[in-house]
Design a protein around this motif. Structure first.
Motif: not given
Lengths: 272, 525
Positions: A115-119, A127-128, A131, A181
């Motif tokens: 489930n990769p981000f659509p980025k 991302y991780g 944040i 990720r």
């Protein structure tokens, strides 16, 4: 990391049946309910650090539910209630003092379906750390991304196309991207919920190699339907049946001389 | 399986009659269903085309209108006292127009009734923009200026062929004699063609009462025929001179409707034709439909106040319904626990979406006007009411868009330690944004087309001034359509169609924005 969960070195115990392994997480009398229905019955399990623990069992036996207790992903399910004590570094992760957000940054998770981000690939990894404020600047972030991708064995394949969408990779690559990720936020524990069930045998073999490689640094808990996979990648195996933990032990012992009749029936293919 | 002879398919793999029959039935069902679908789409398209087509054909005649040009000289003696802050000197400007028309048609000098008819060509209010111009630019006083004034709607419709159906028959050169206003025309070529056309139109001989008129025009002169014979016609001179009939080729106009049943008299037609012969009647694009505000005279009316009113109303609606709707949907979908209270809220939102819009109008009238004392007929109240009206629609659409985002994305974000809000705003919202945006803009489109609630809060008022802010008196496009469509005069009909097209253009533009934003967002991801 910060001290919310205490110092790891001071709190580690040893496994009763494997005295040379230190305990990373320790679960006592776990009961899980979905509304009125009880899914997990009184499970106590200790998880060794820097090794792979496999959770096996027939469909619906509660192994995924148990796995999701370990990073409190069950919080997101409406009507799910977890009882019992899950100790990590001397703190109960279910206690109100523990922020699930912080817990999850230390107990990462890889899901059944990639489930990769659509980025972009880069953004997926970055991302991780972003944040959680793990990178000081652009170069720092580049380094984290490269290191995570290298550890996930994906760097060579994607280093020239980091700006491509993560979803454009193949299934196996996507799953390794998800592992990268998870690694990027420097967890100590990685939970894997049937990470190879959507992959072909070659991609599966690569992920298994990766898991074997990762156990040197991380505590890995993997749910799998494939007993061969459990036998190949894990050092310890826990067999679940109908929401109860039937048997737990060294993988060699479980597969060669199971103590419980049900374990034997399952691993020899008589049910499940 | 291993023994092929035991399988029924192996014996007669593709020739088993029963299997084939069933297969045929299935295929026929497939085909039938496909055709049902095509018929449904065809029906919908045909209905839509019919609707749009009828509106467009109605509106097309309002795309242009007729104006009469006047050369007016604003001399200093009459307009010397006009200051930048004085009221527009409508009567004095109209006086110039009246003088011009009376000089053009001296036969009206004797009779006030005729003068009244003549001044019906251009109404008094038509000079208002000119008078306002004069106030704004006093430098024009003392100069001569050519102005275009809209022709009265009845005559405009007559020229467009929409009112008092008429047909033209060329007659050609004739010989003319005049005795005291009675003109006798003779021609070597006979008037047979004219007679044939008249009998085709079931027109009685012109001398019979209650029949339509035949007008014969040459140059700027017109006679009304009293008798019609193959080689000789007689008629009464309406305007101009018999001399024109000797100079110019003549043409006849047959108007089957009797004068008493028409909105335009034979004399007015004669004057109009004379002005036309002078080149003073022009057909120009009807821009005043977009630049004028409402008026009691169709030829002067425009939709500007309603367009601005609609925009102001939508502004209020958007600034309330979109943020509230989107935040409510995010909370309900992503944060709220599923329990009896949220269940109740959900059911009520769904019910509210089905509440007739007039009920919201009543609510607006009672609460916003009654209890809160907000101004009547104001876009701010209309906007509030419409915001309440479309709020459920926006919430439902946004929730559907959020629901469509796969759970695995949320899991992925949560599992690396993103908070609930980070998950929603960094990962879920961007994926749901196109759907949310579509919902929001479709809600706005619904608000734009809503009439009933606005009627109840008084936005149906006649608004002659462009609203300057959301608390000014205003009306909205659909309400303008409603009030124009209920007017009796024929001229409103094409104007209504034109305003419907303007409204549709706004709706299409909004949907275009949806498509554009969707594309843009989808490329980014």
């Amino acid at each position: 990391m910060d001290g919310t969960l205490g110092n790891s070195a001071a709190e580690t115990g040893v496994l009763p049946d494997a005295p040379n392994a230190s305990v990373r997480m320790s679960c006592r009398n776990i009961n899980v309910f979905y509304g009125e229905k009880q899914a997990i019955f009184d499970v106590s399990l200790q998880i060794a650090d820097r090794s792979v623990t496999a959770l096996i069992g027939p469909s619906g036996c509660g192994k995924s539910t148990f796995l999701r207790c370990l990073n409190r992903m069950n919080d997101t399910i409406e009507g799910c209630r977890v009882e019992g004590e899950i100790m990590m570094e001397g703190k109960d992760i279910n206690s109100p003092a523990i922020d699930p957000v912080l817990l999850r940054s230390r107990v990462g998770m890889v899901f059944q379906k990639p489930n990769p981000f659509p980025k972009s690939i880069y953004e997926n990894i970055a991302y991780g750390p972003r944040i959680h404020g793990l990178a000081q600047g652009r170069e720092d972030m580049d380094e984290i991304v490269e290191k995570s991708l290298r550890r996930a064995g994906l760097w060579e394949e994607v280093k020239d196309r980091l700006n491509l969408a993560g979803t454009s990779l193949s299934g196996g690559q996507q799953q390794r991207l998800c592992i990268a990720r998870a690694i990027a936020v420097r967890p100590e524990v990685i939970l894997m919920d049937e990470p190879c069930s959507a992959l072909d045998p070659i991609a599966t073999a690569r992920i298994e190699e990766l898991i074997d490689d990762l156990r040197k640094r991380y505590c890995i808990i993997i749910v799998t339907h494939s007993m061969q996979q459990a036998a190949r990648v894990s050092q310890r195996t826990a067999f679940f049946h109908l929401g109860s933990l039937v048997e737990v032990g060294d993988t060699d012992q479980i597969f060669t001389s199971p103590r419980d009749r049900r374990t034997e029936d399952y691993i020899t293919g008589r049910f499940g | 399986m291993s023994d092929p002879s035991t399988s029924p398919m192996a014996n007669a793999p593709f020739a088993n009659e029963r299997v084939l029959k069933r297969l045929r039935r299935r295929r026929a069902a497939d085909r039938r269903f496909k055709w049902y679908g095509r018929m449904a789409i065809g029906f919908a398209l045909a209905a839509l085309t019919l609707l749009l087509g009828s509106i467009a054909t109605q509106a097309v005649s309002a795309a242009t209108y007729h104006v009469v040009t006047f050369d007016l000289s604003f001399d200093k003696n009459t307009f010397g006292d006009v200051q930048p802050d004085s009221p527009p000197p409508v009567d004095r400007v109209y006086g110039l127009v009246r003088d011009d028309l009376l000089a053009e048609f001296p036969e009206t000098a004797s009779s006030p009734a005729l003068r009244h008819d003549l001044l019906g060509l251009v109404t008094r209010l038509a000079v208002l923009p000119v008078a306002k111009d004069l106030v704004r630019k006093p430098a024009e006083i003392g100069t001569k200026r050519r102005v275009e004034l809209p022709l009265s709607d009845d005559l405009d419709l007559f020229l467009k062929g929409a009112a008092a159906r008429h047909l033209t028959v060329p007659v050609g050169r004739v010989k003319a004699e005049e005795i005291a206003g009675n003109v006798t025309l003779t021609s070597e070529a006979t008037f047979a063609r004219l007679i044939a056309a008249a009998s085709l139109e079931n027109m009685q001989p012109p001398e019979m009462p209650g029949t339509g008129s035949i007008l014969m025009t040459a140059g700027r002169s017109t006679i009304r025929l009293d008798s019609l014979a193959p080689s000789r016609v007689t008629g009464t001179l309406l305007t101009g001179t018999a001399q024109d009939f000797r100079t110019y080729p003549a043409r006849a106009r047959l108007i089957p409707a009797p004068e008493s049943e028409r909105t335009v008299s034979d004399l007015q037609i004669a004057w109009l034709l004379a002005l036309k012969a002078d080149g003073r009647v022009l057909r120009v694009p009807h821009w005043s439909l977009l630049t004028h505000t409402d008026s009691t005279q169709p030829e002067l009316a425009g939709a500007l106040a309603a367009i601005i009113g609609s925009l102001l109303t939508l502004l209020v609606t958007a600034s309330l319904a979109i943020p509230v709707g989107i935040l409510a949907s995010i909370y309900l979908e992503e944060f709220a626990p599923r329990n009896r209270i949220t269940g109740l809220i959900e059911v009520n939102i769904n019910n509210l979406a089905a509440v007739p819009s007039i009920v919201f109008g009543l609510l607006g009238a009672a609460v916003f006007l009654g209890a809160f004392g907000l101004p009547r007929s104001a876009p701010v109240v209309g906007g509030l009411v419409l915001a309440l009206l479309i709020l459920p629609v926006v919430i439902i659409a946004s929730r559907a868009a959020l629901k469509a985002v796969p759970q695995s994305i949320r899991d992925a974000a949560l599992a690396i330690g993103a908070s609930r809000m980070q998950t929603v705003f960094h990962h879920v919202m961007p994926l749901a944004a196109p759907g949310m945006l579509t919902g929001a803009i479709l809600g706005m489109a619904r608000a734009l087309g809503e009439t009933a609630p606005l009627l109840l809060i008084g936005m149906v008022a006649f608004v002659a001034e462009v609203p300057r802010g959301p608390t000014d008196e205003a009306t909205a496009l659909p309400v303008l359509i409603y009030s124009w469509a209920t007017q009796a005069e024929r001229a409103w009909e094409p104007m209504t169609g034109a305003v419907i097209l303007i409204l549709l253009a706004f709706l299409i533009a909004m949907n275009g924005v949806v498509v554009f934003l969707r594309r843009k967002f989808e490329r980014r991801w």
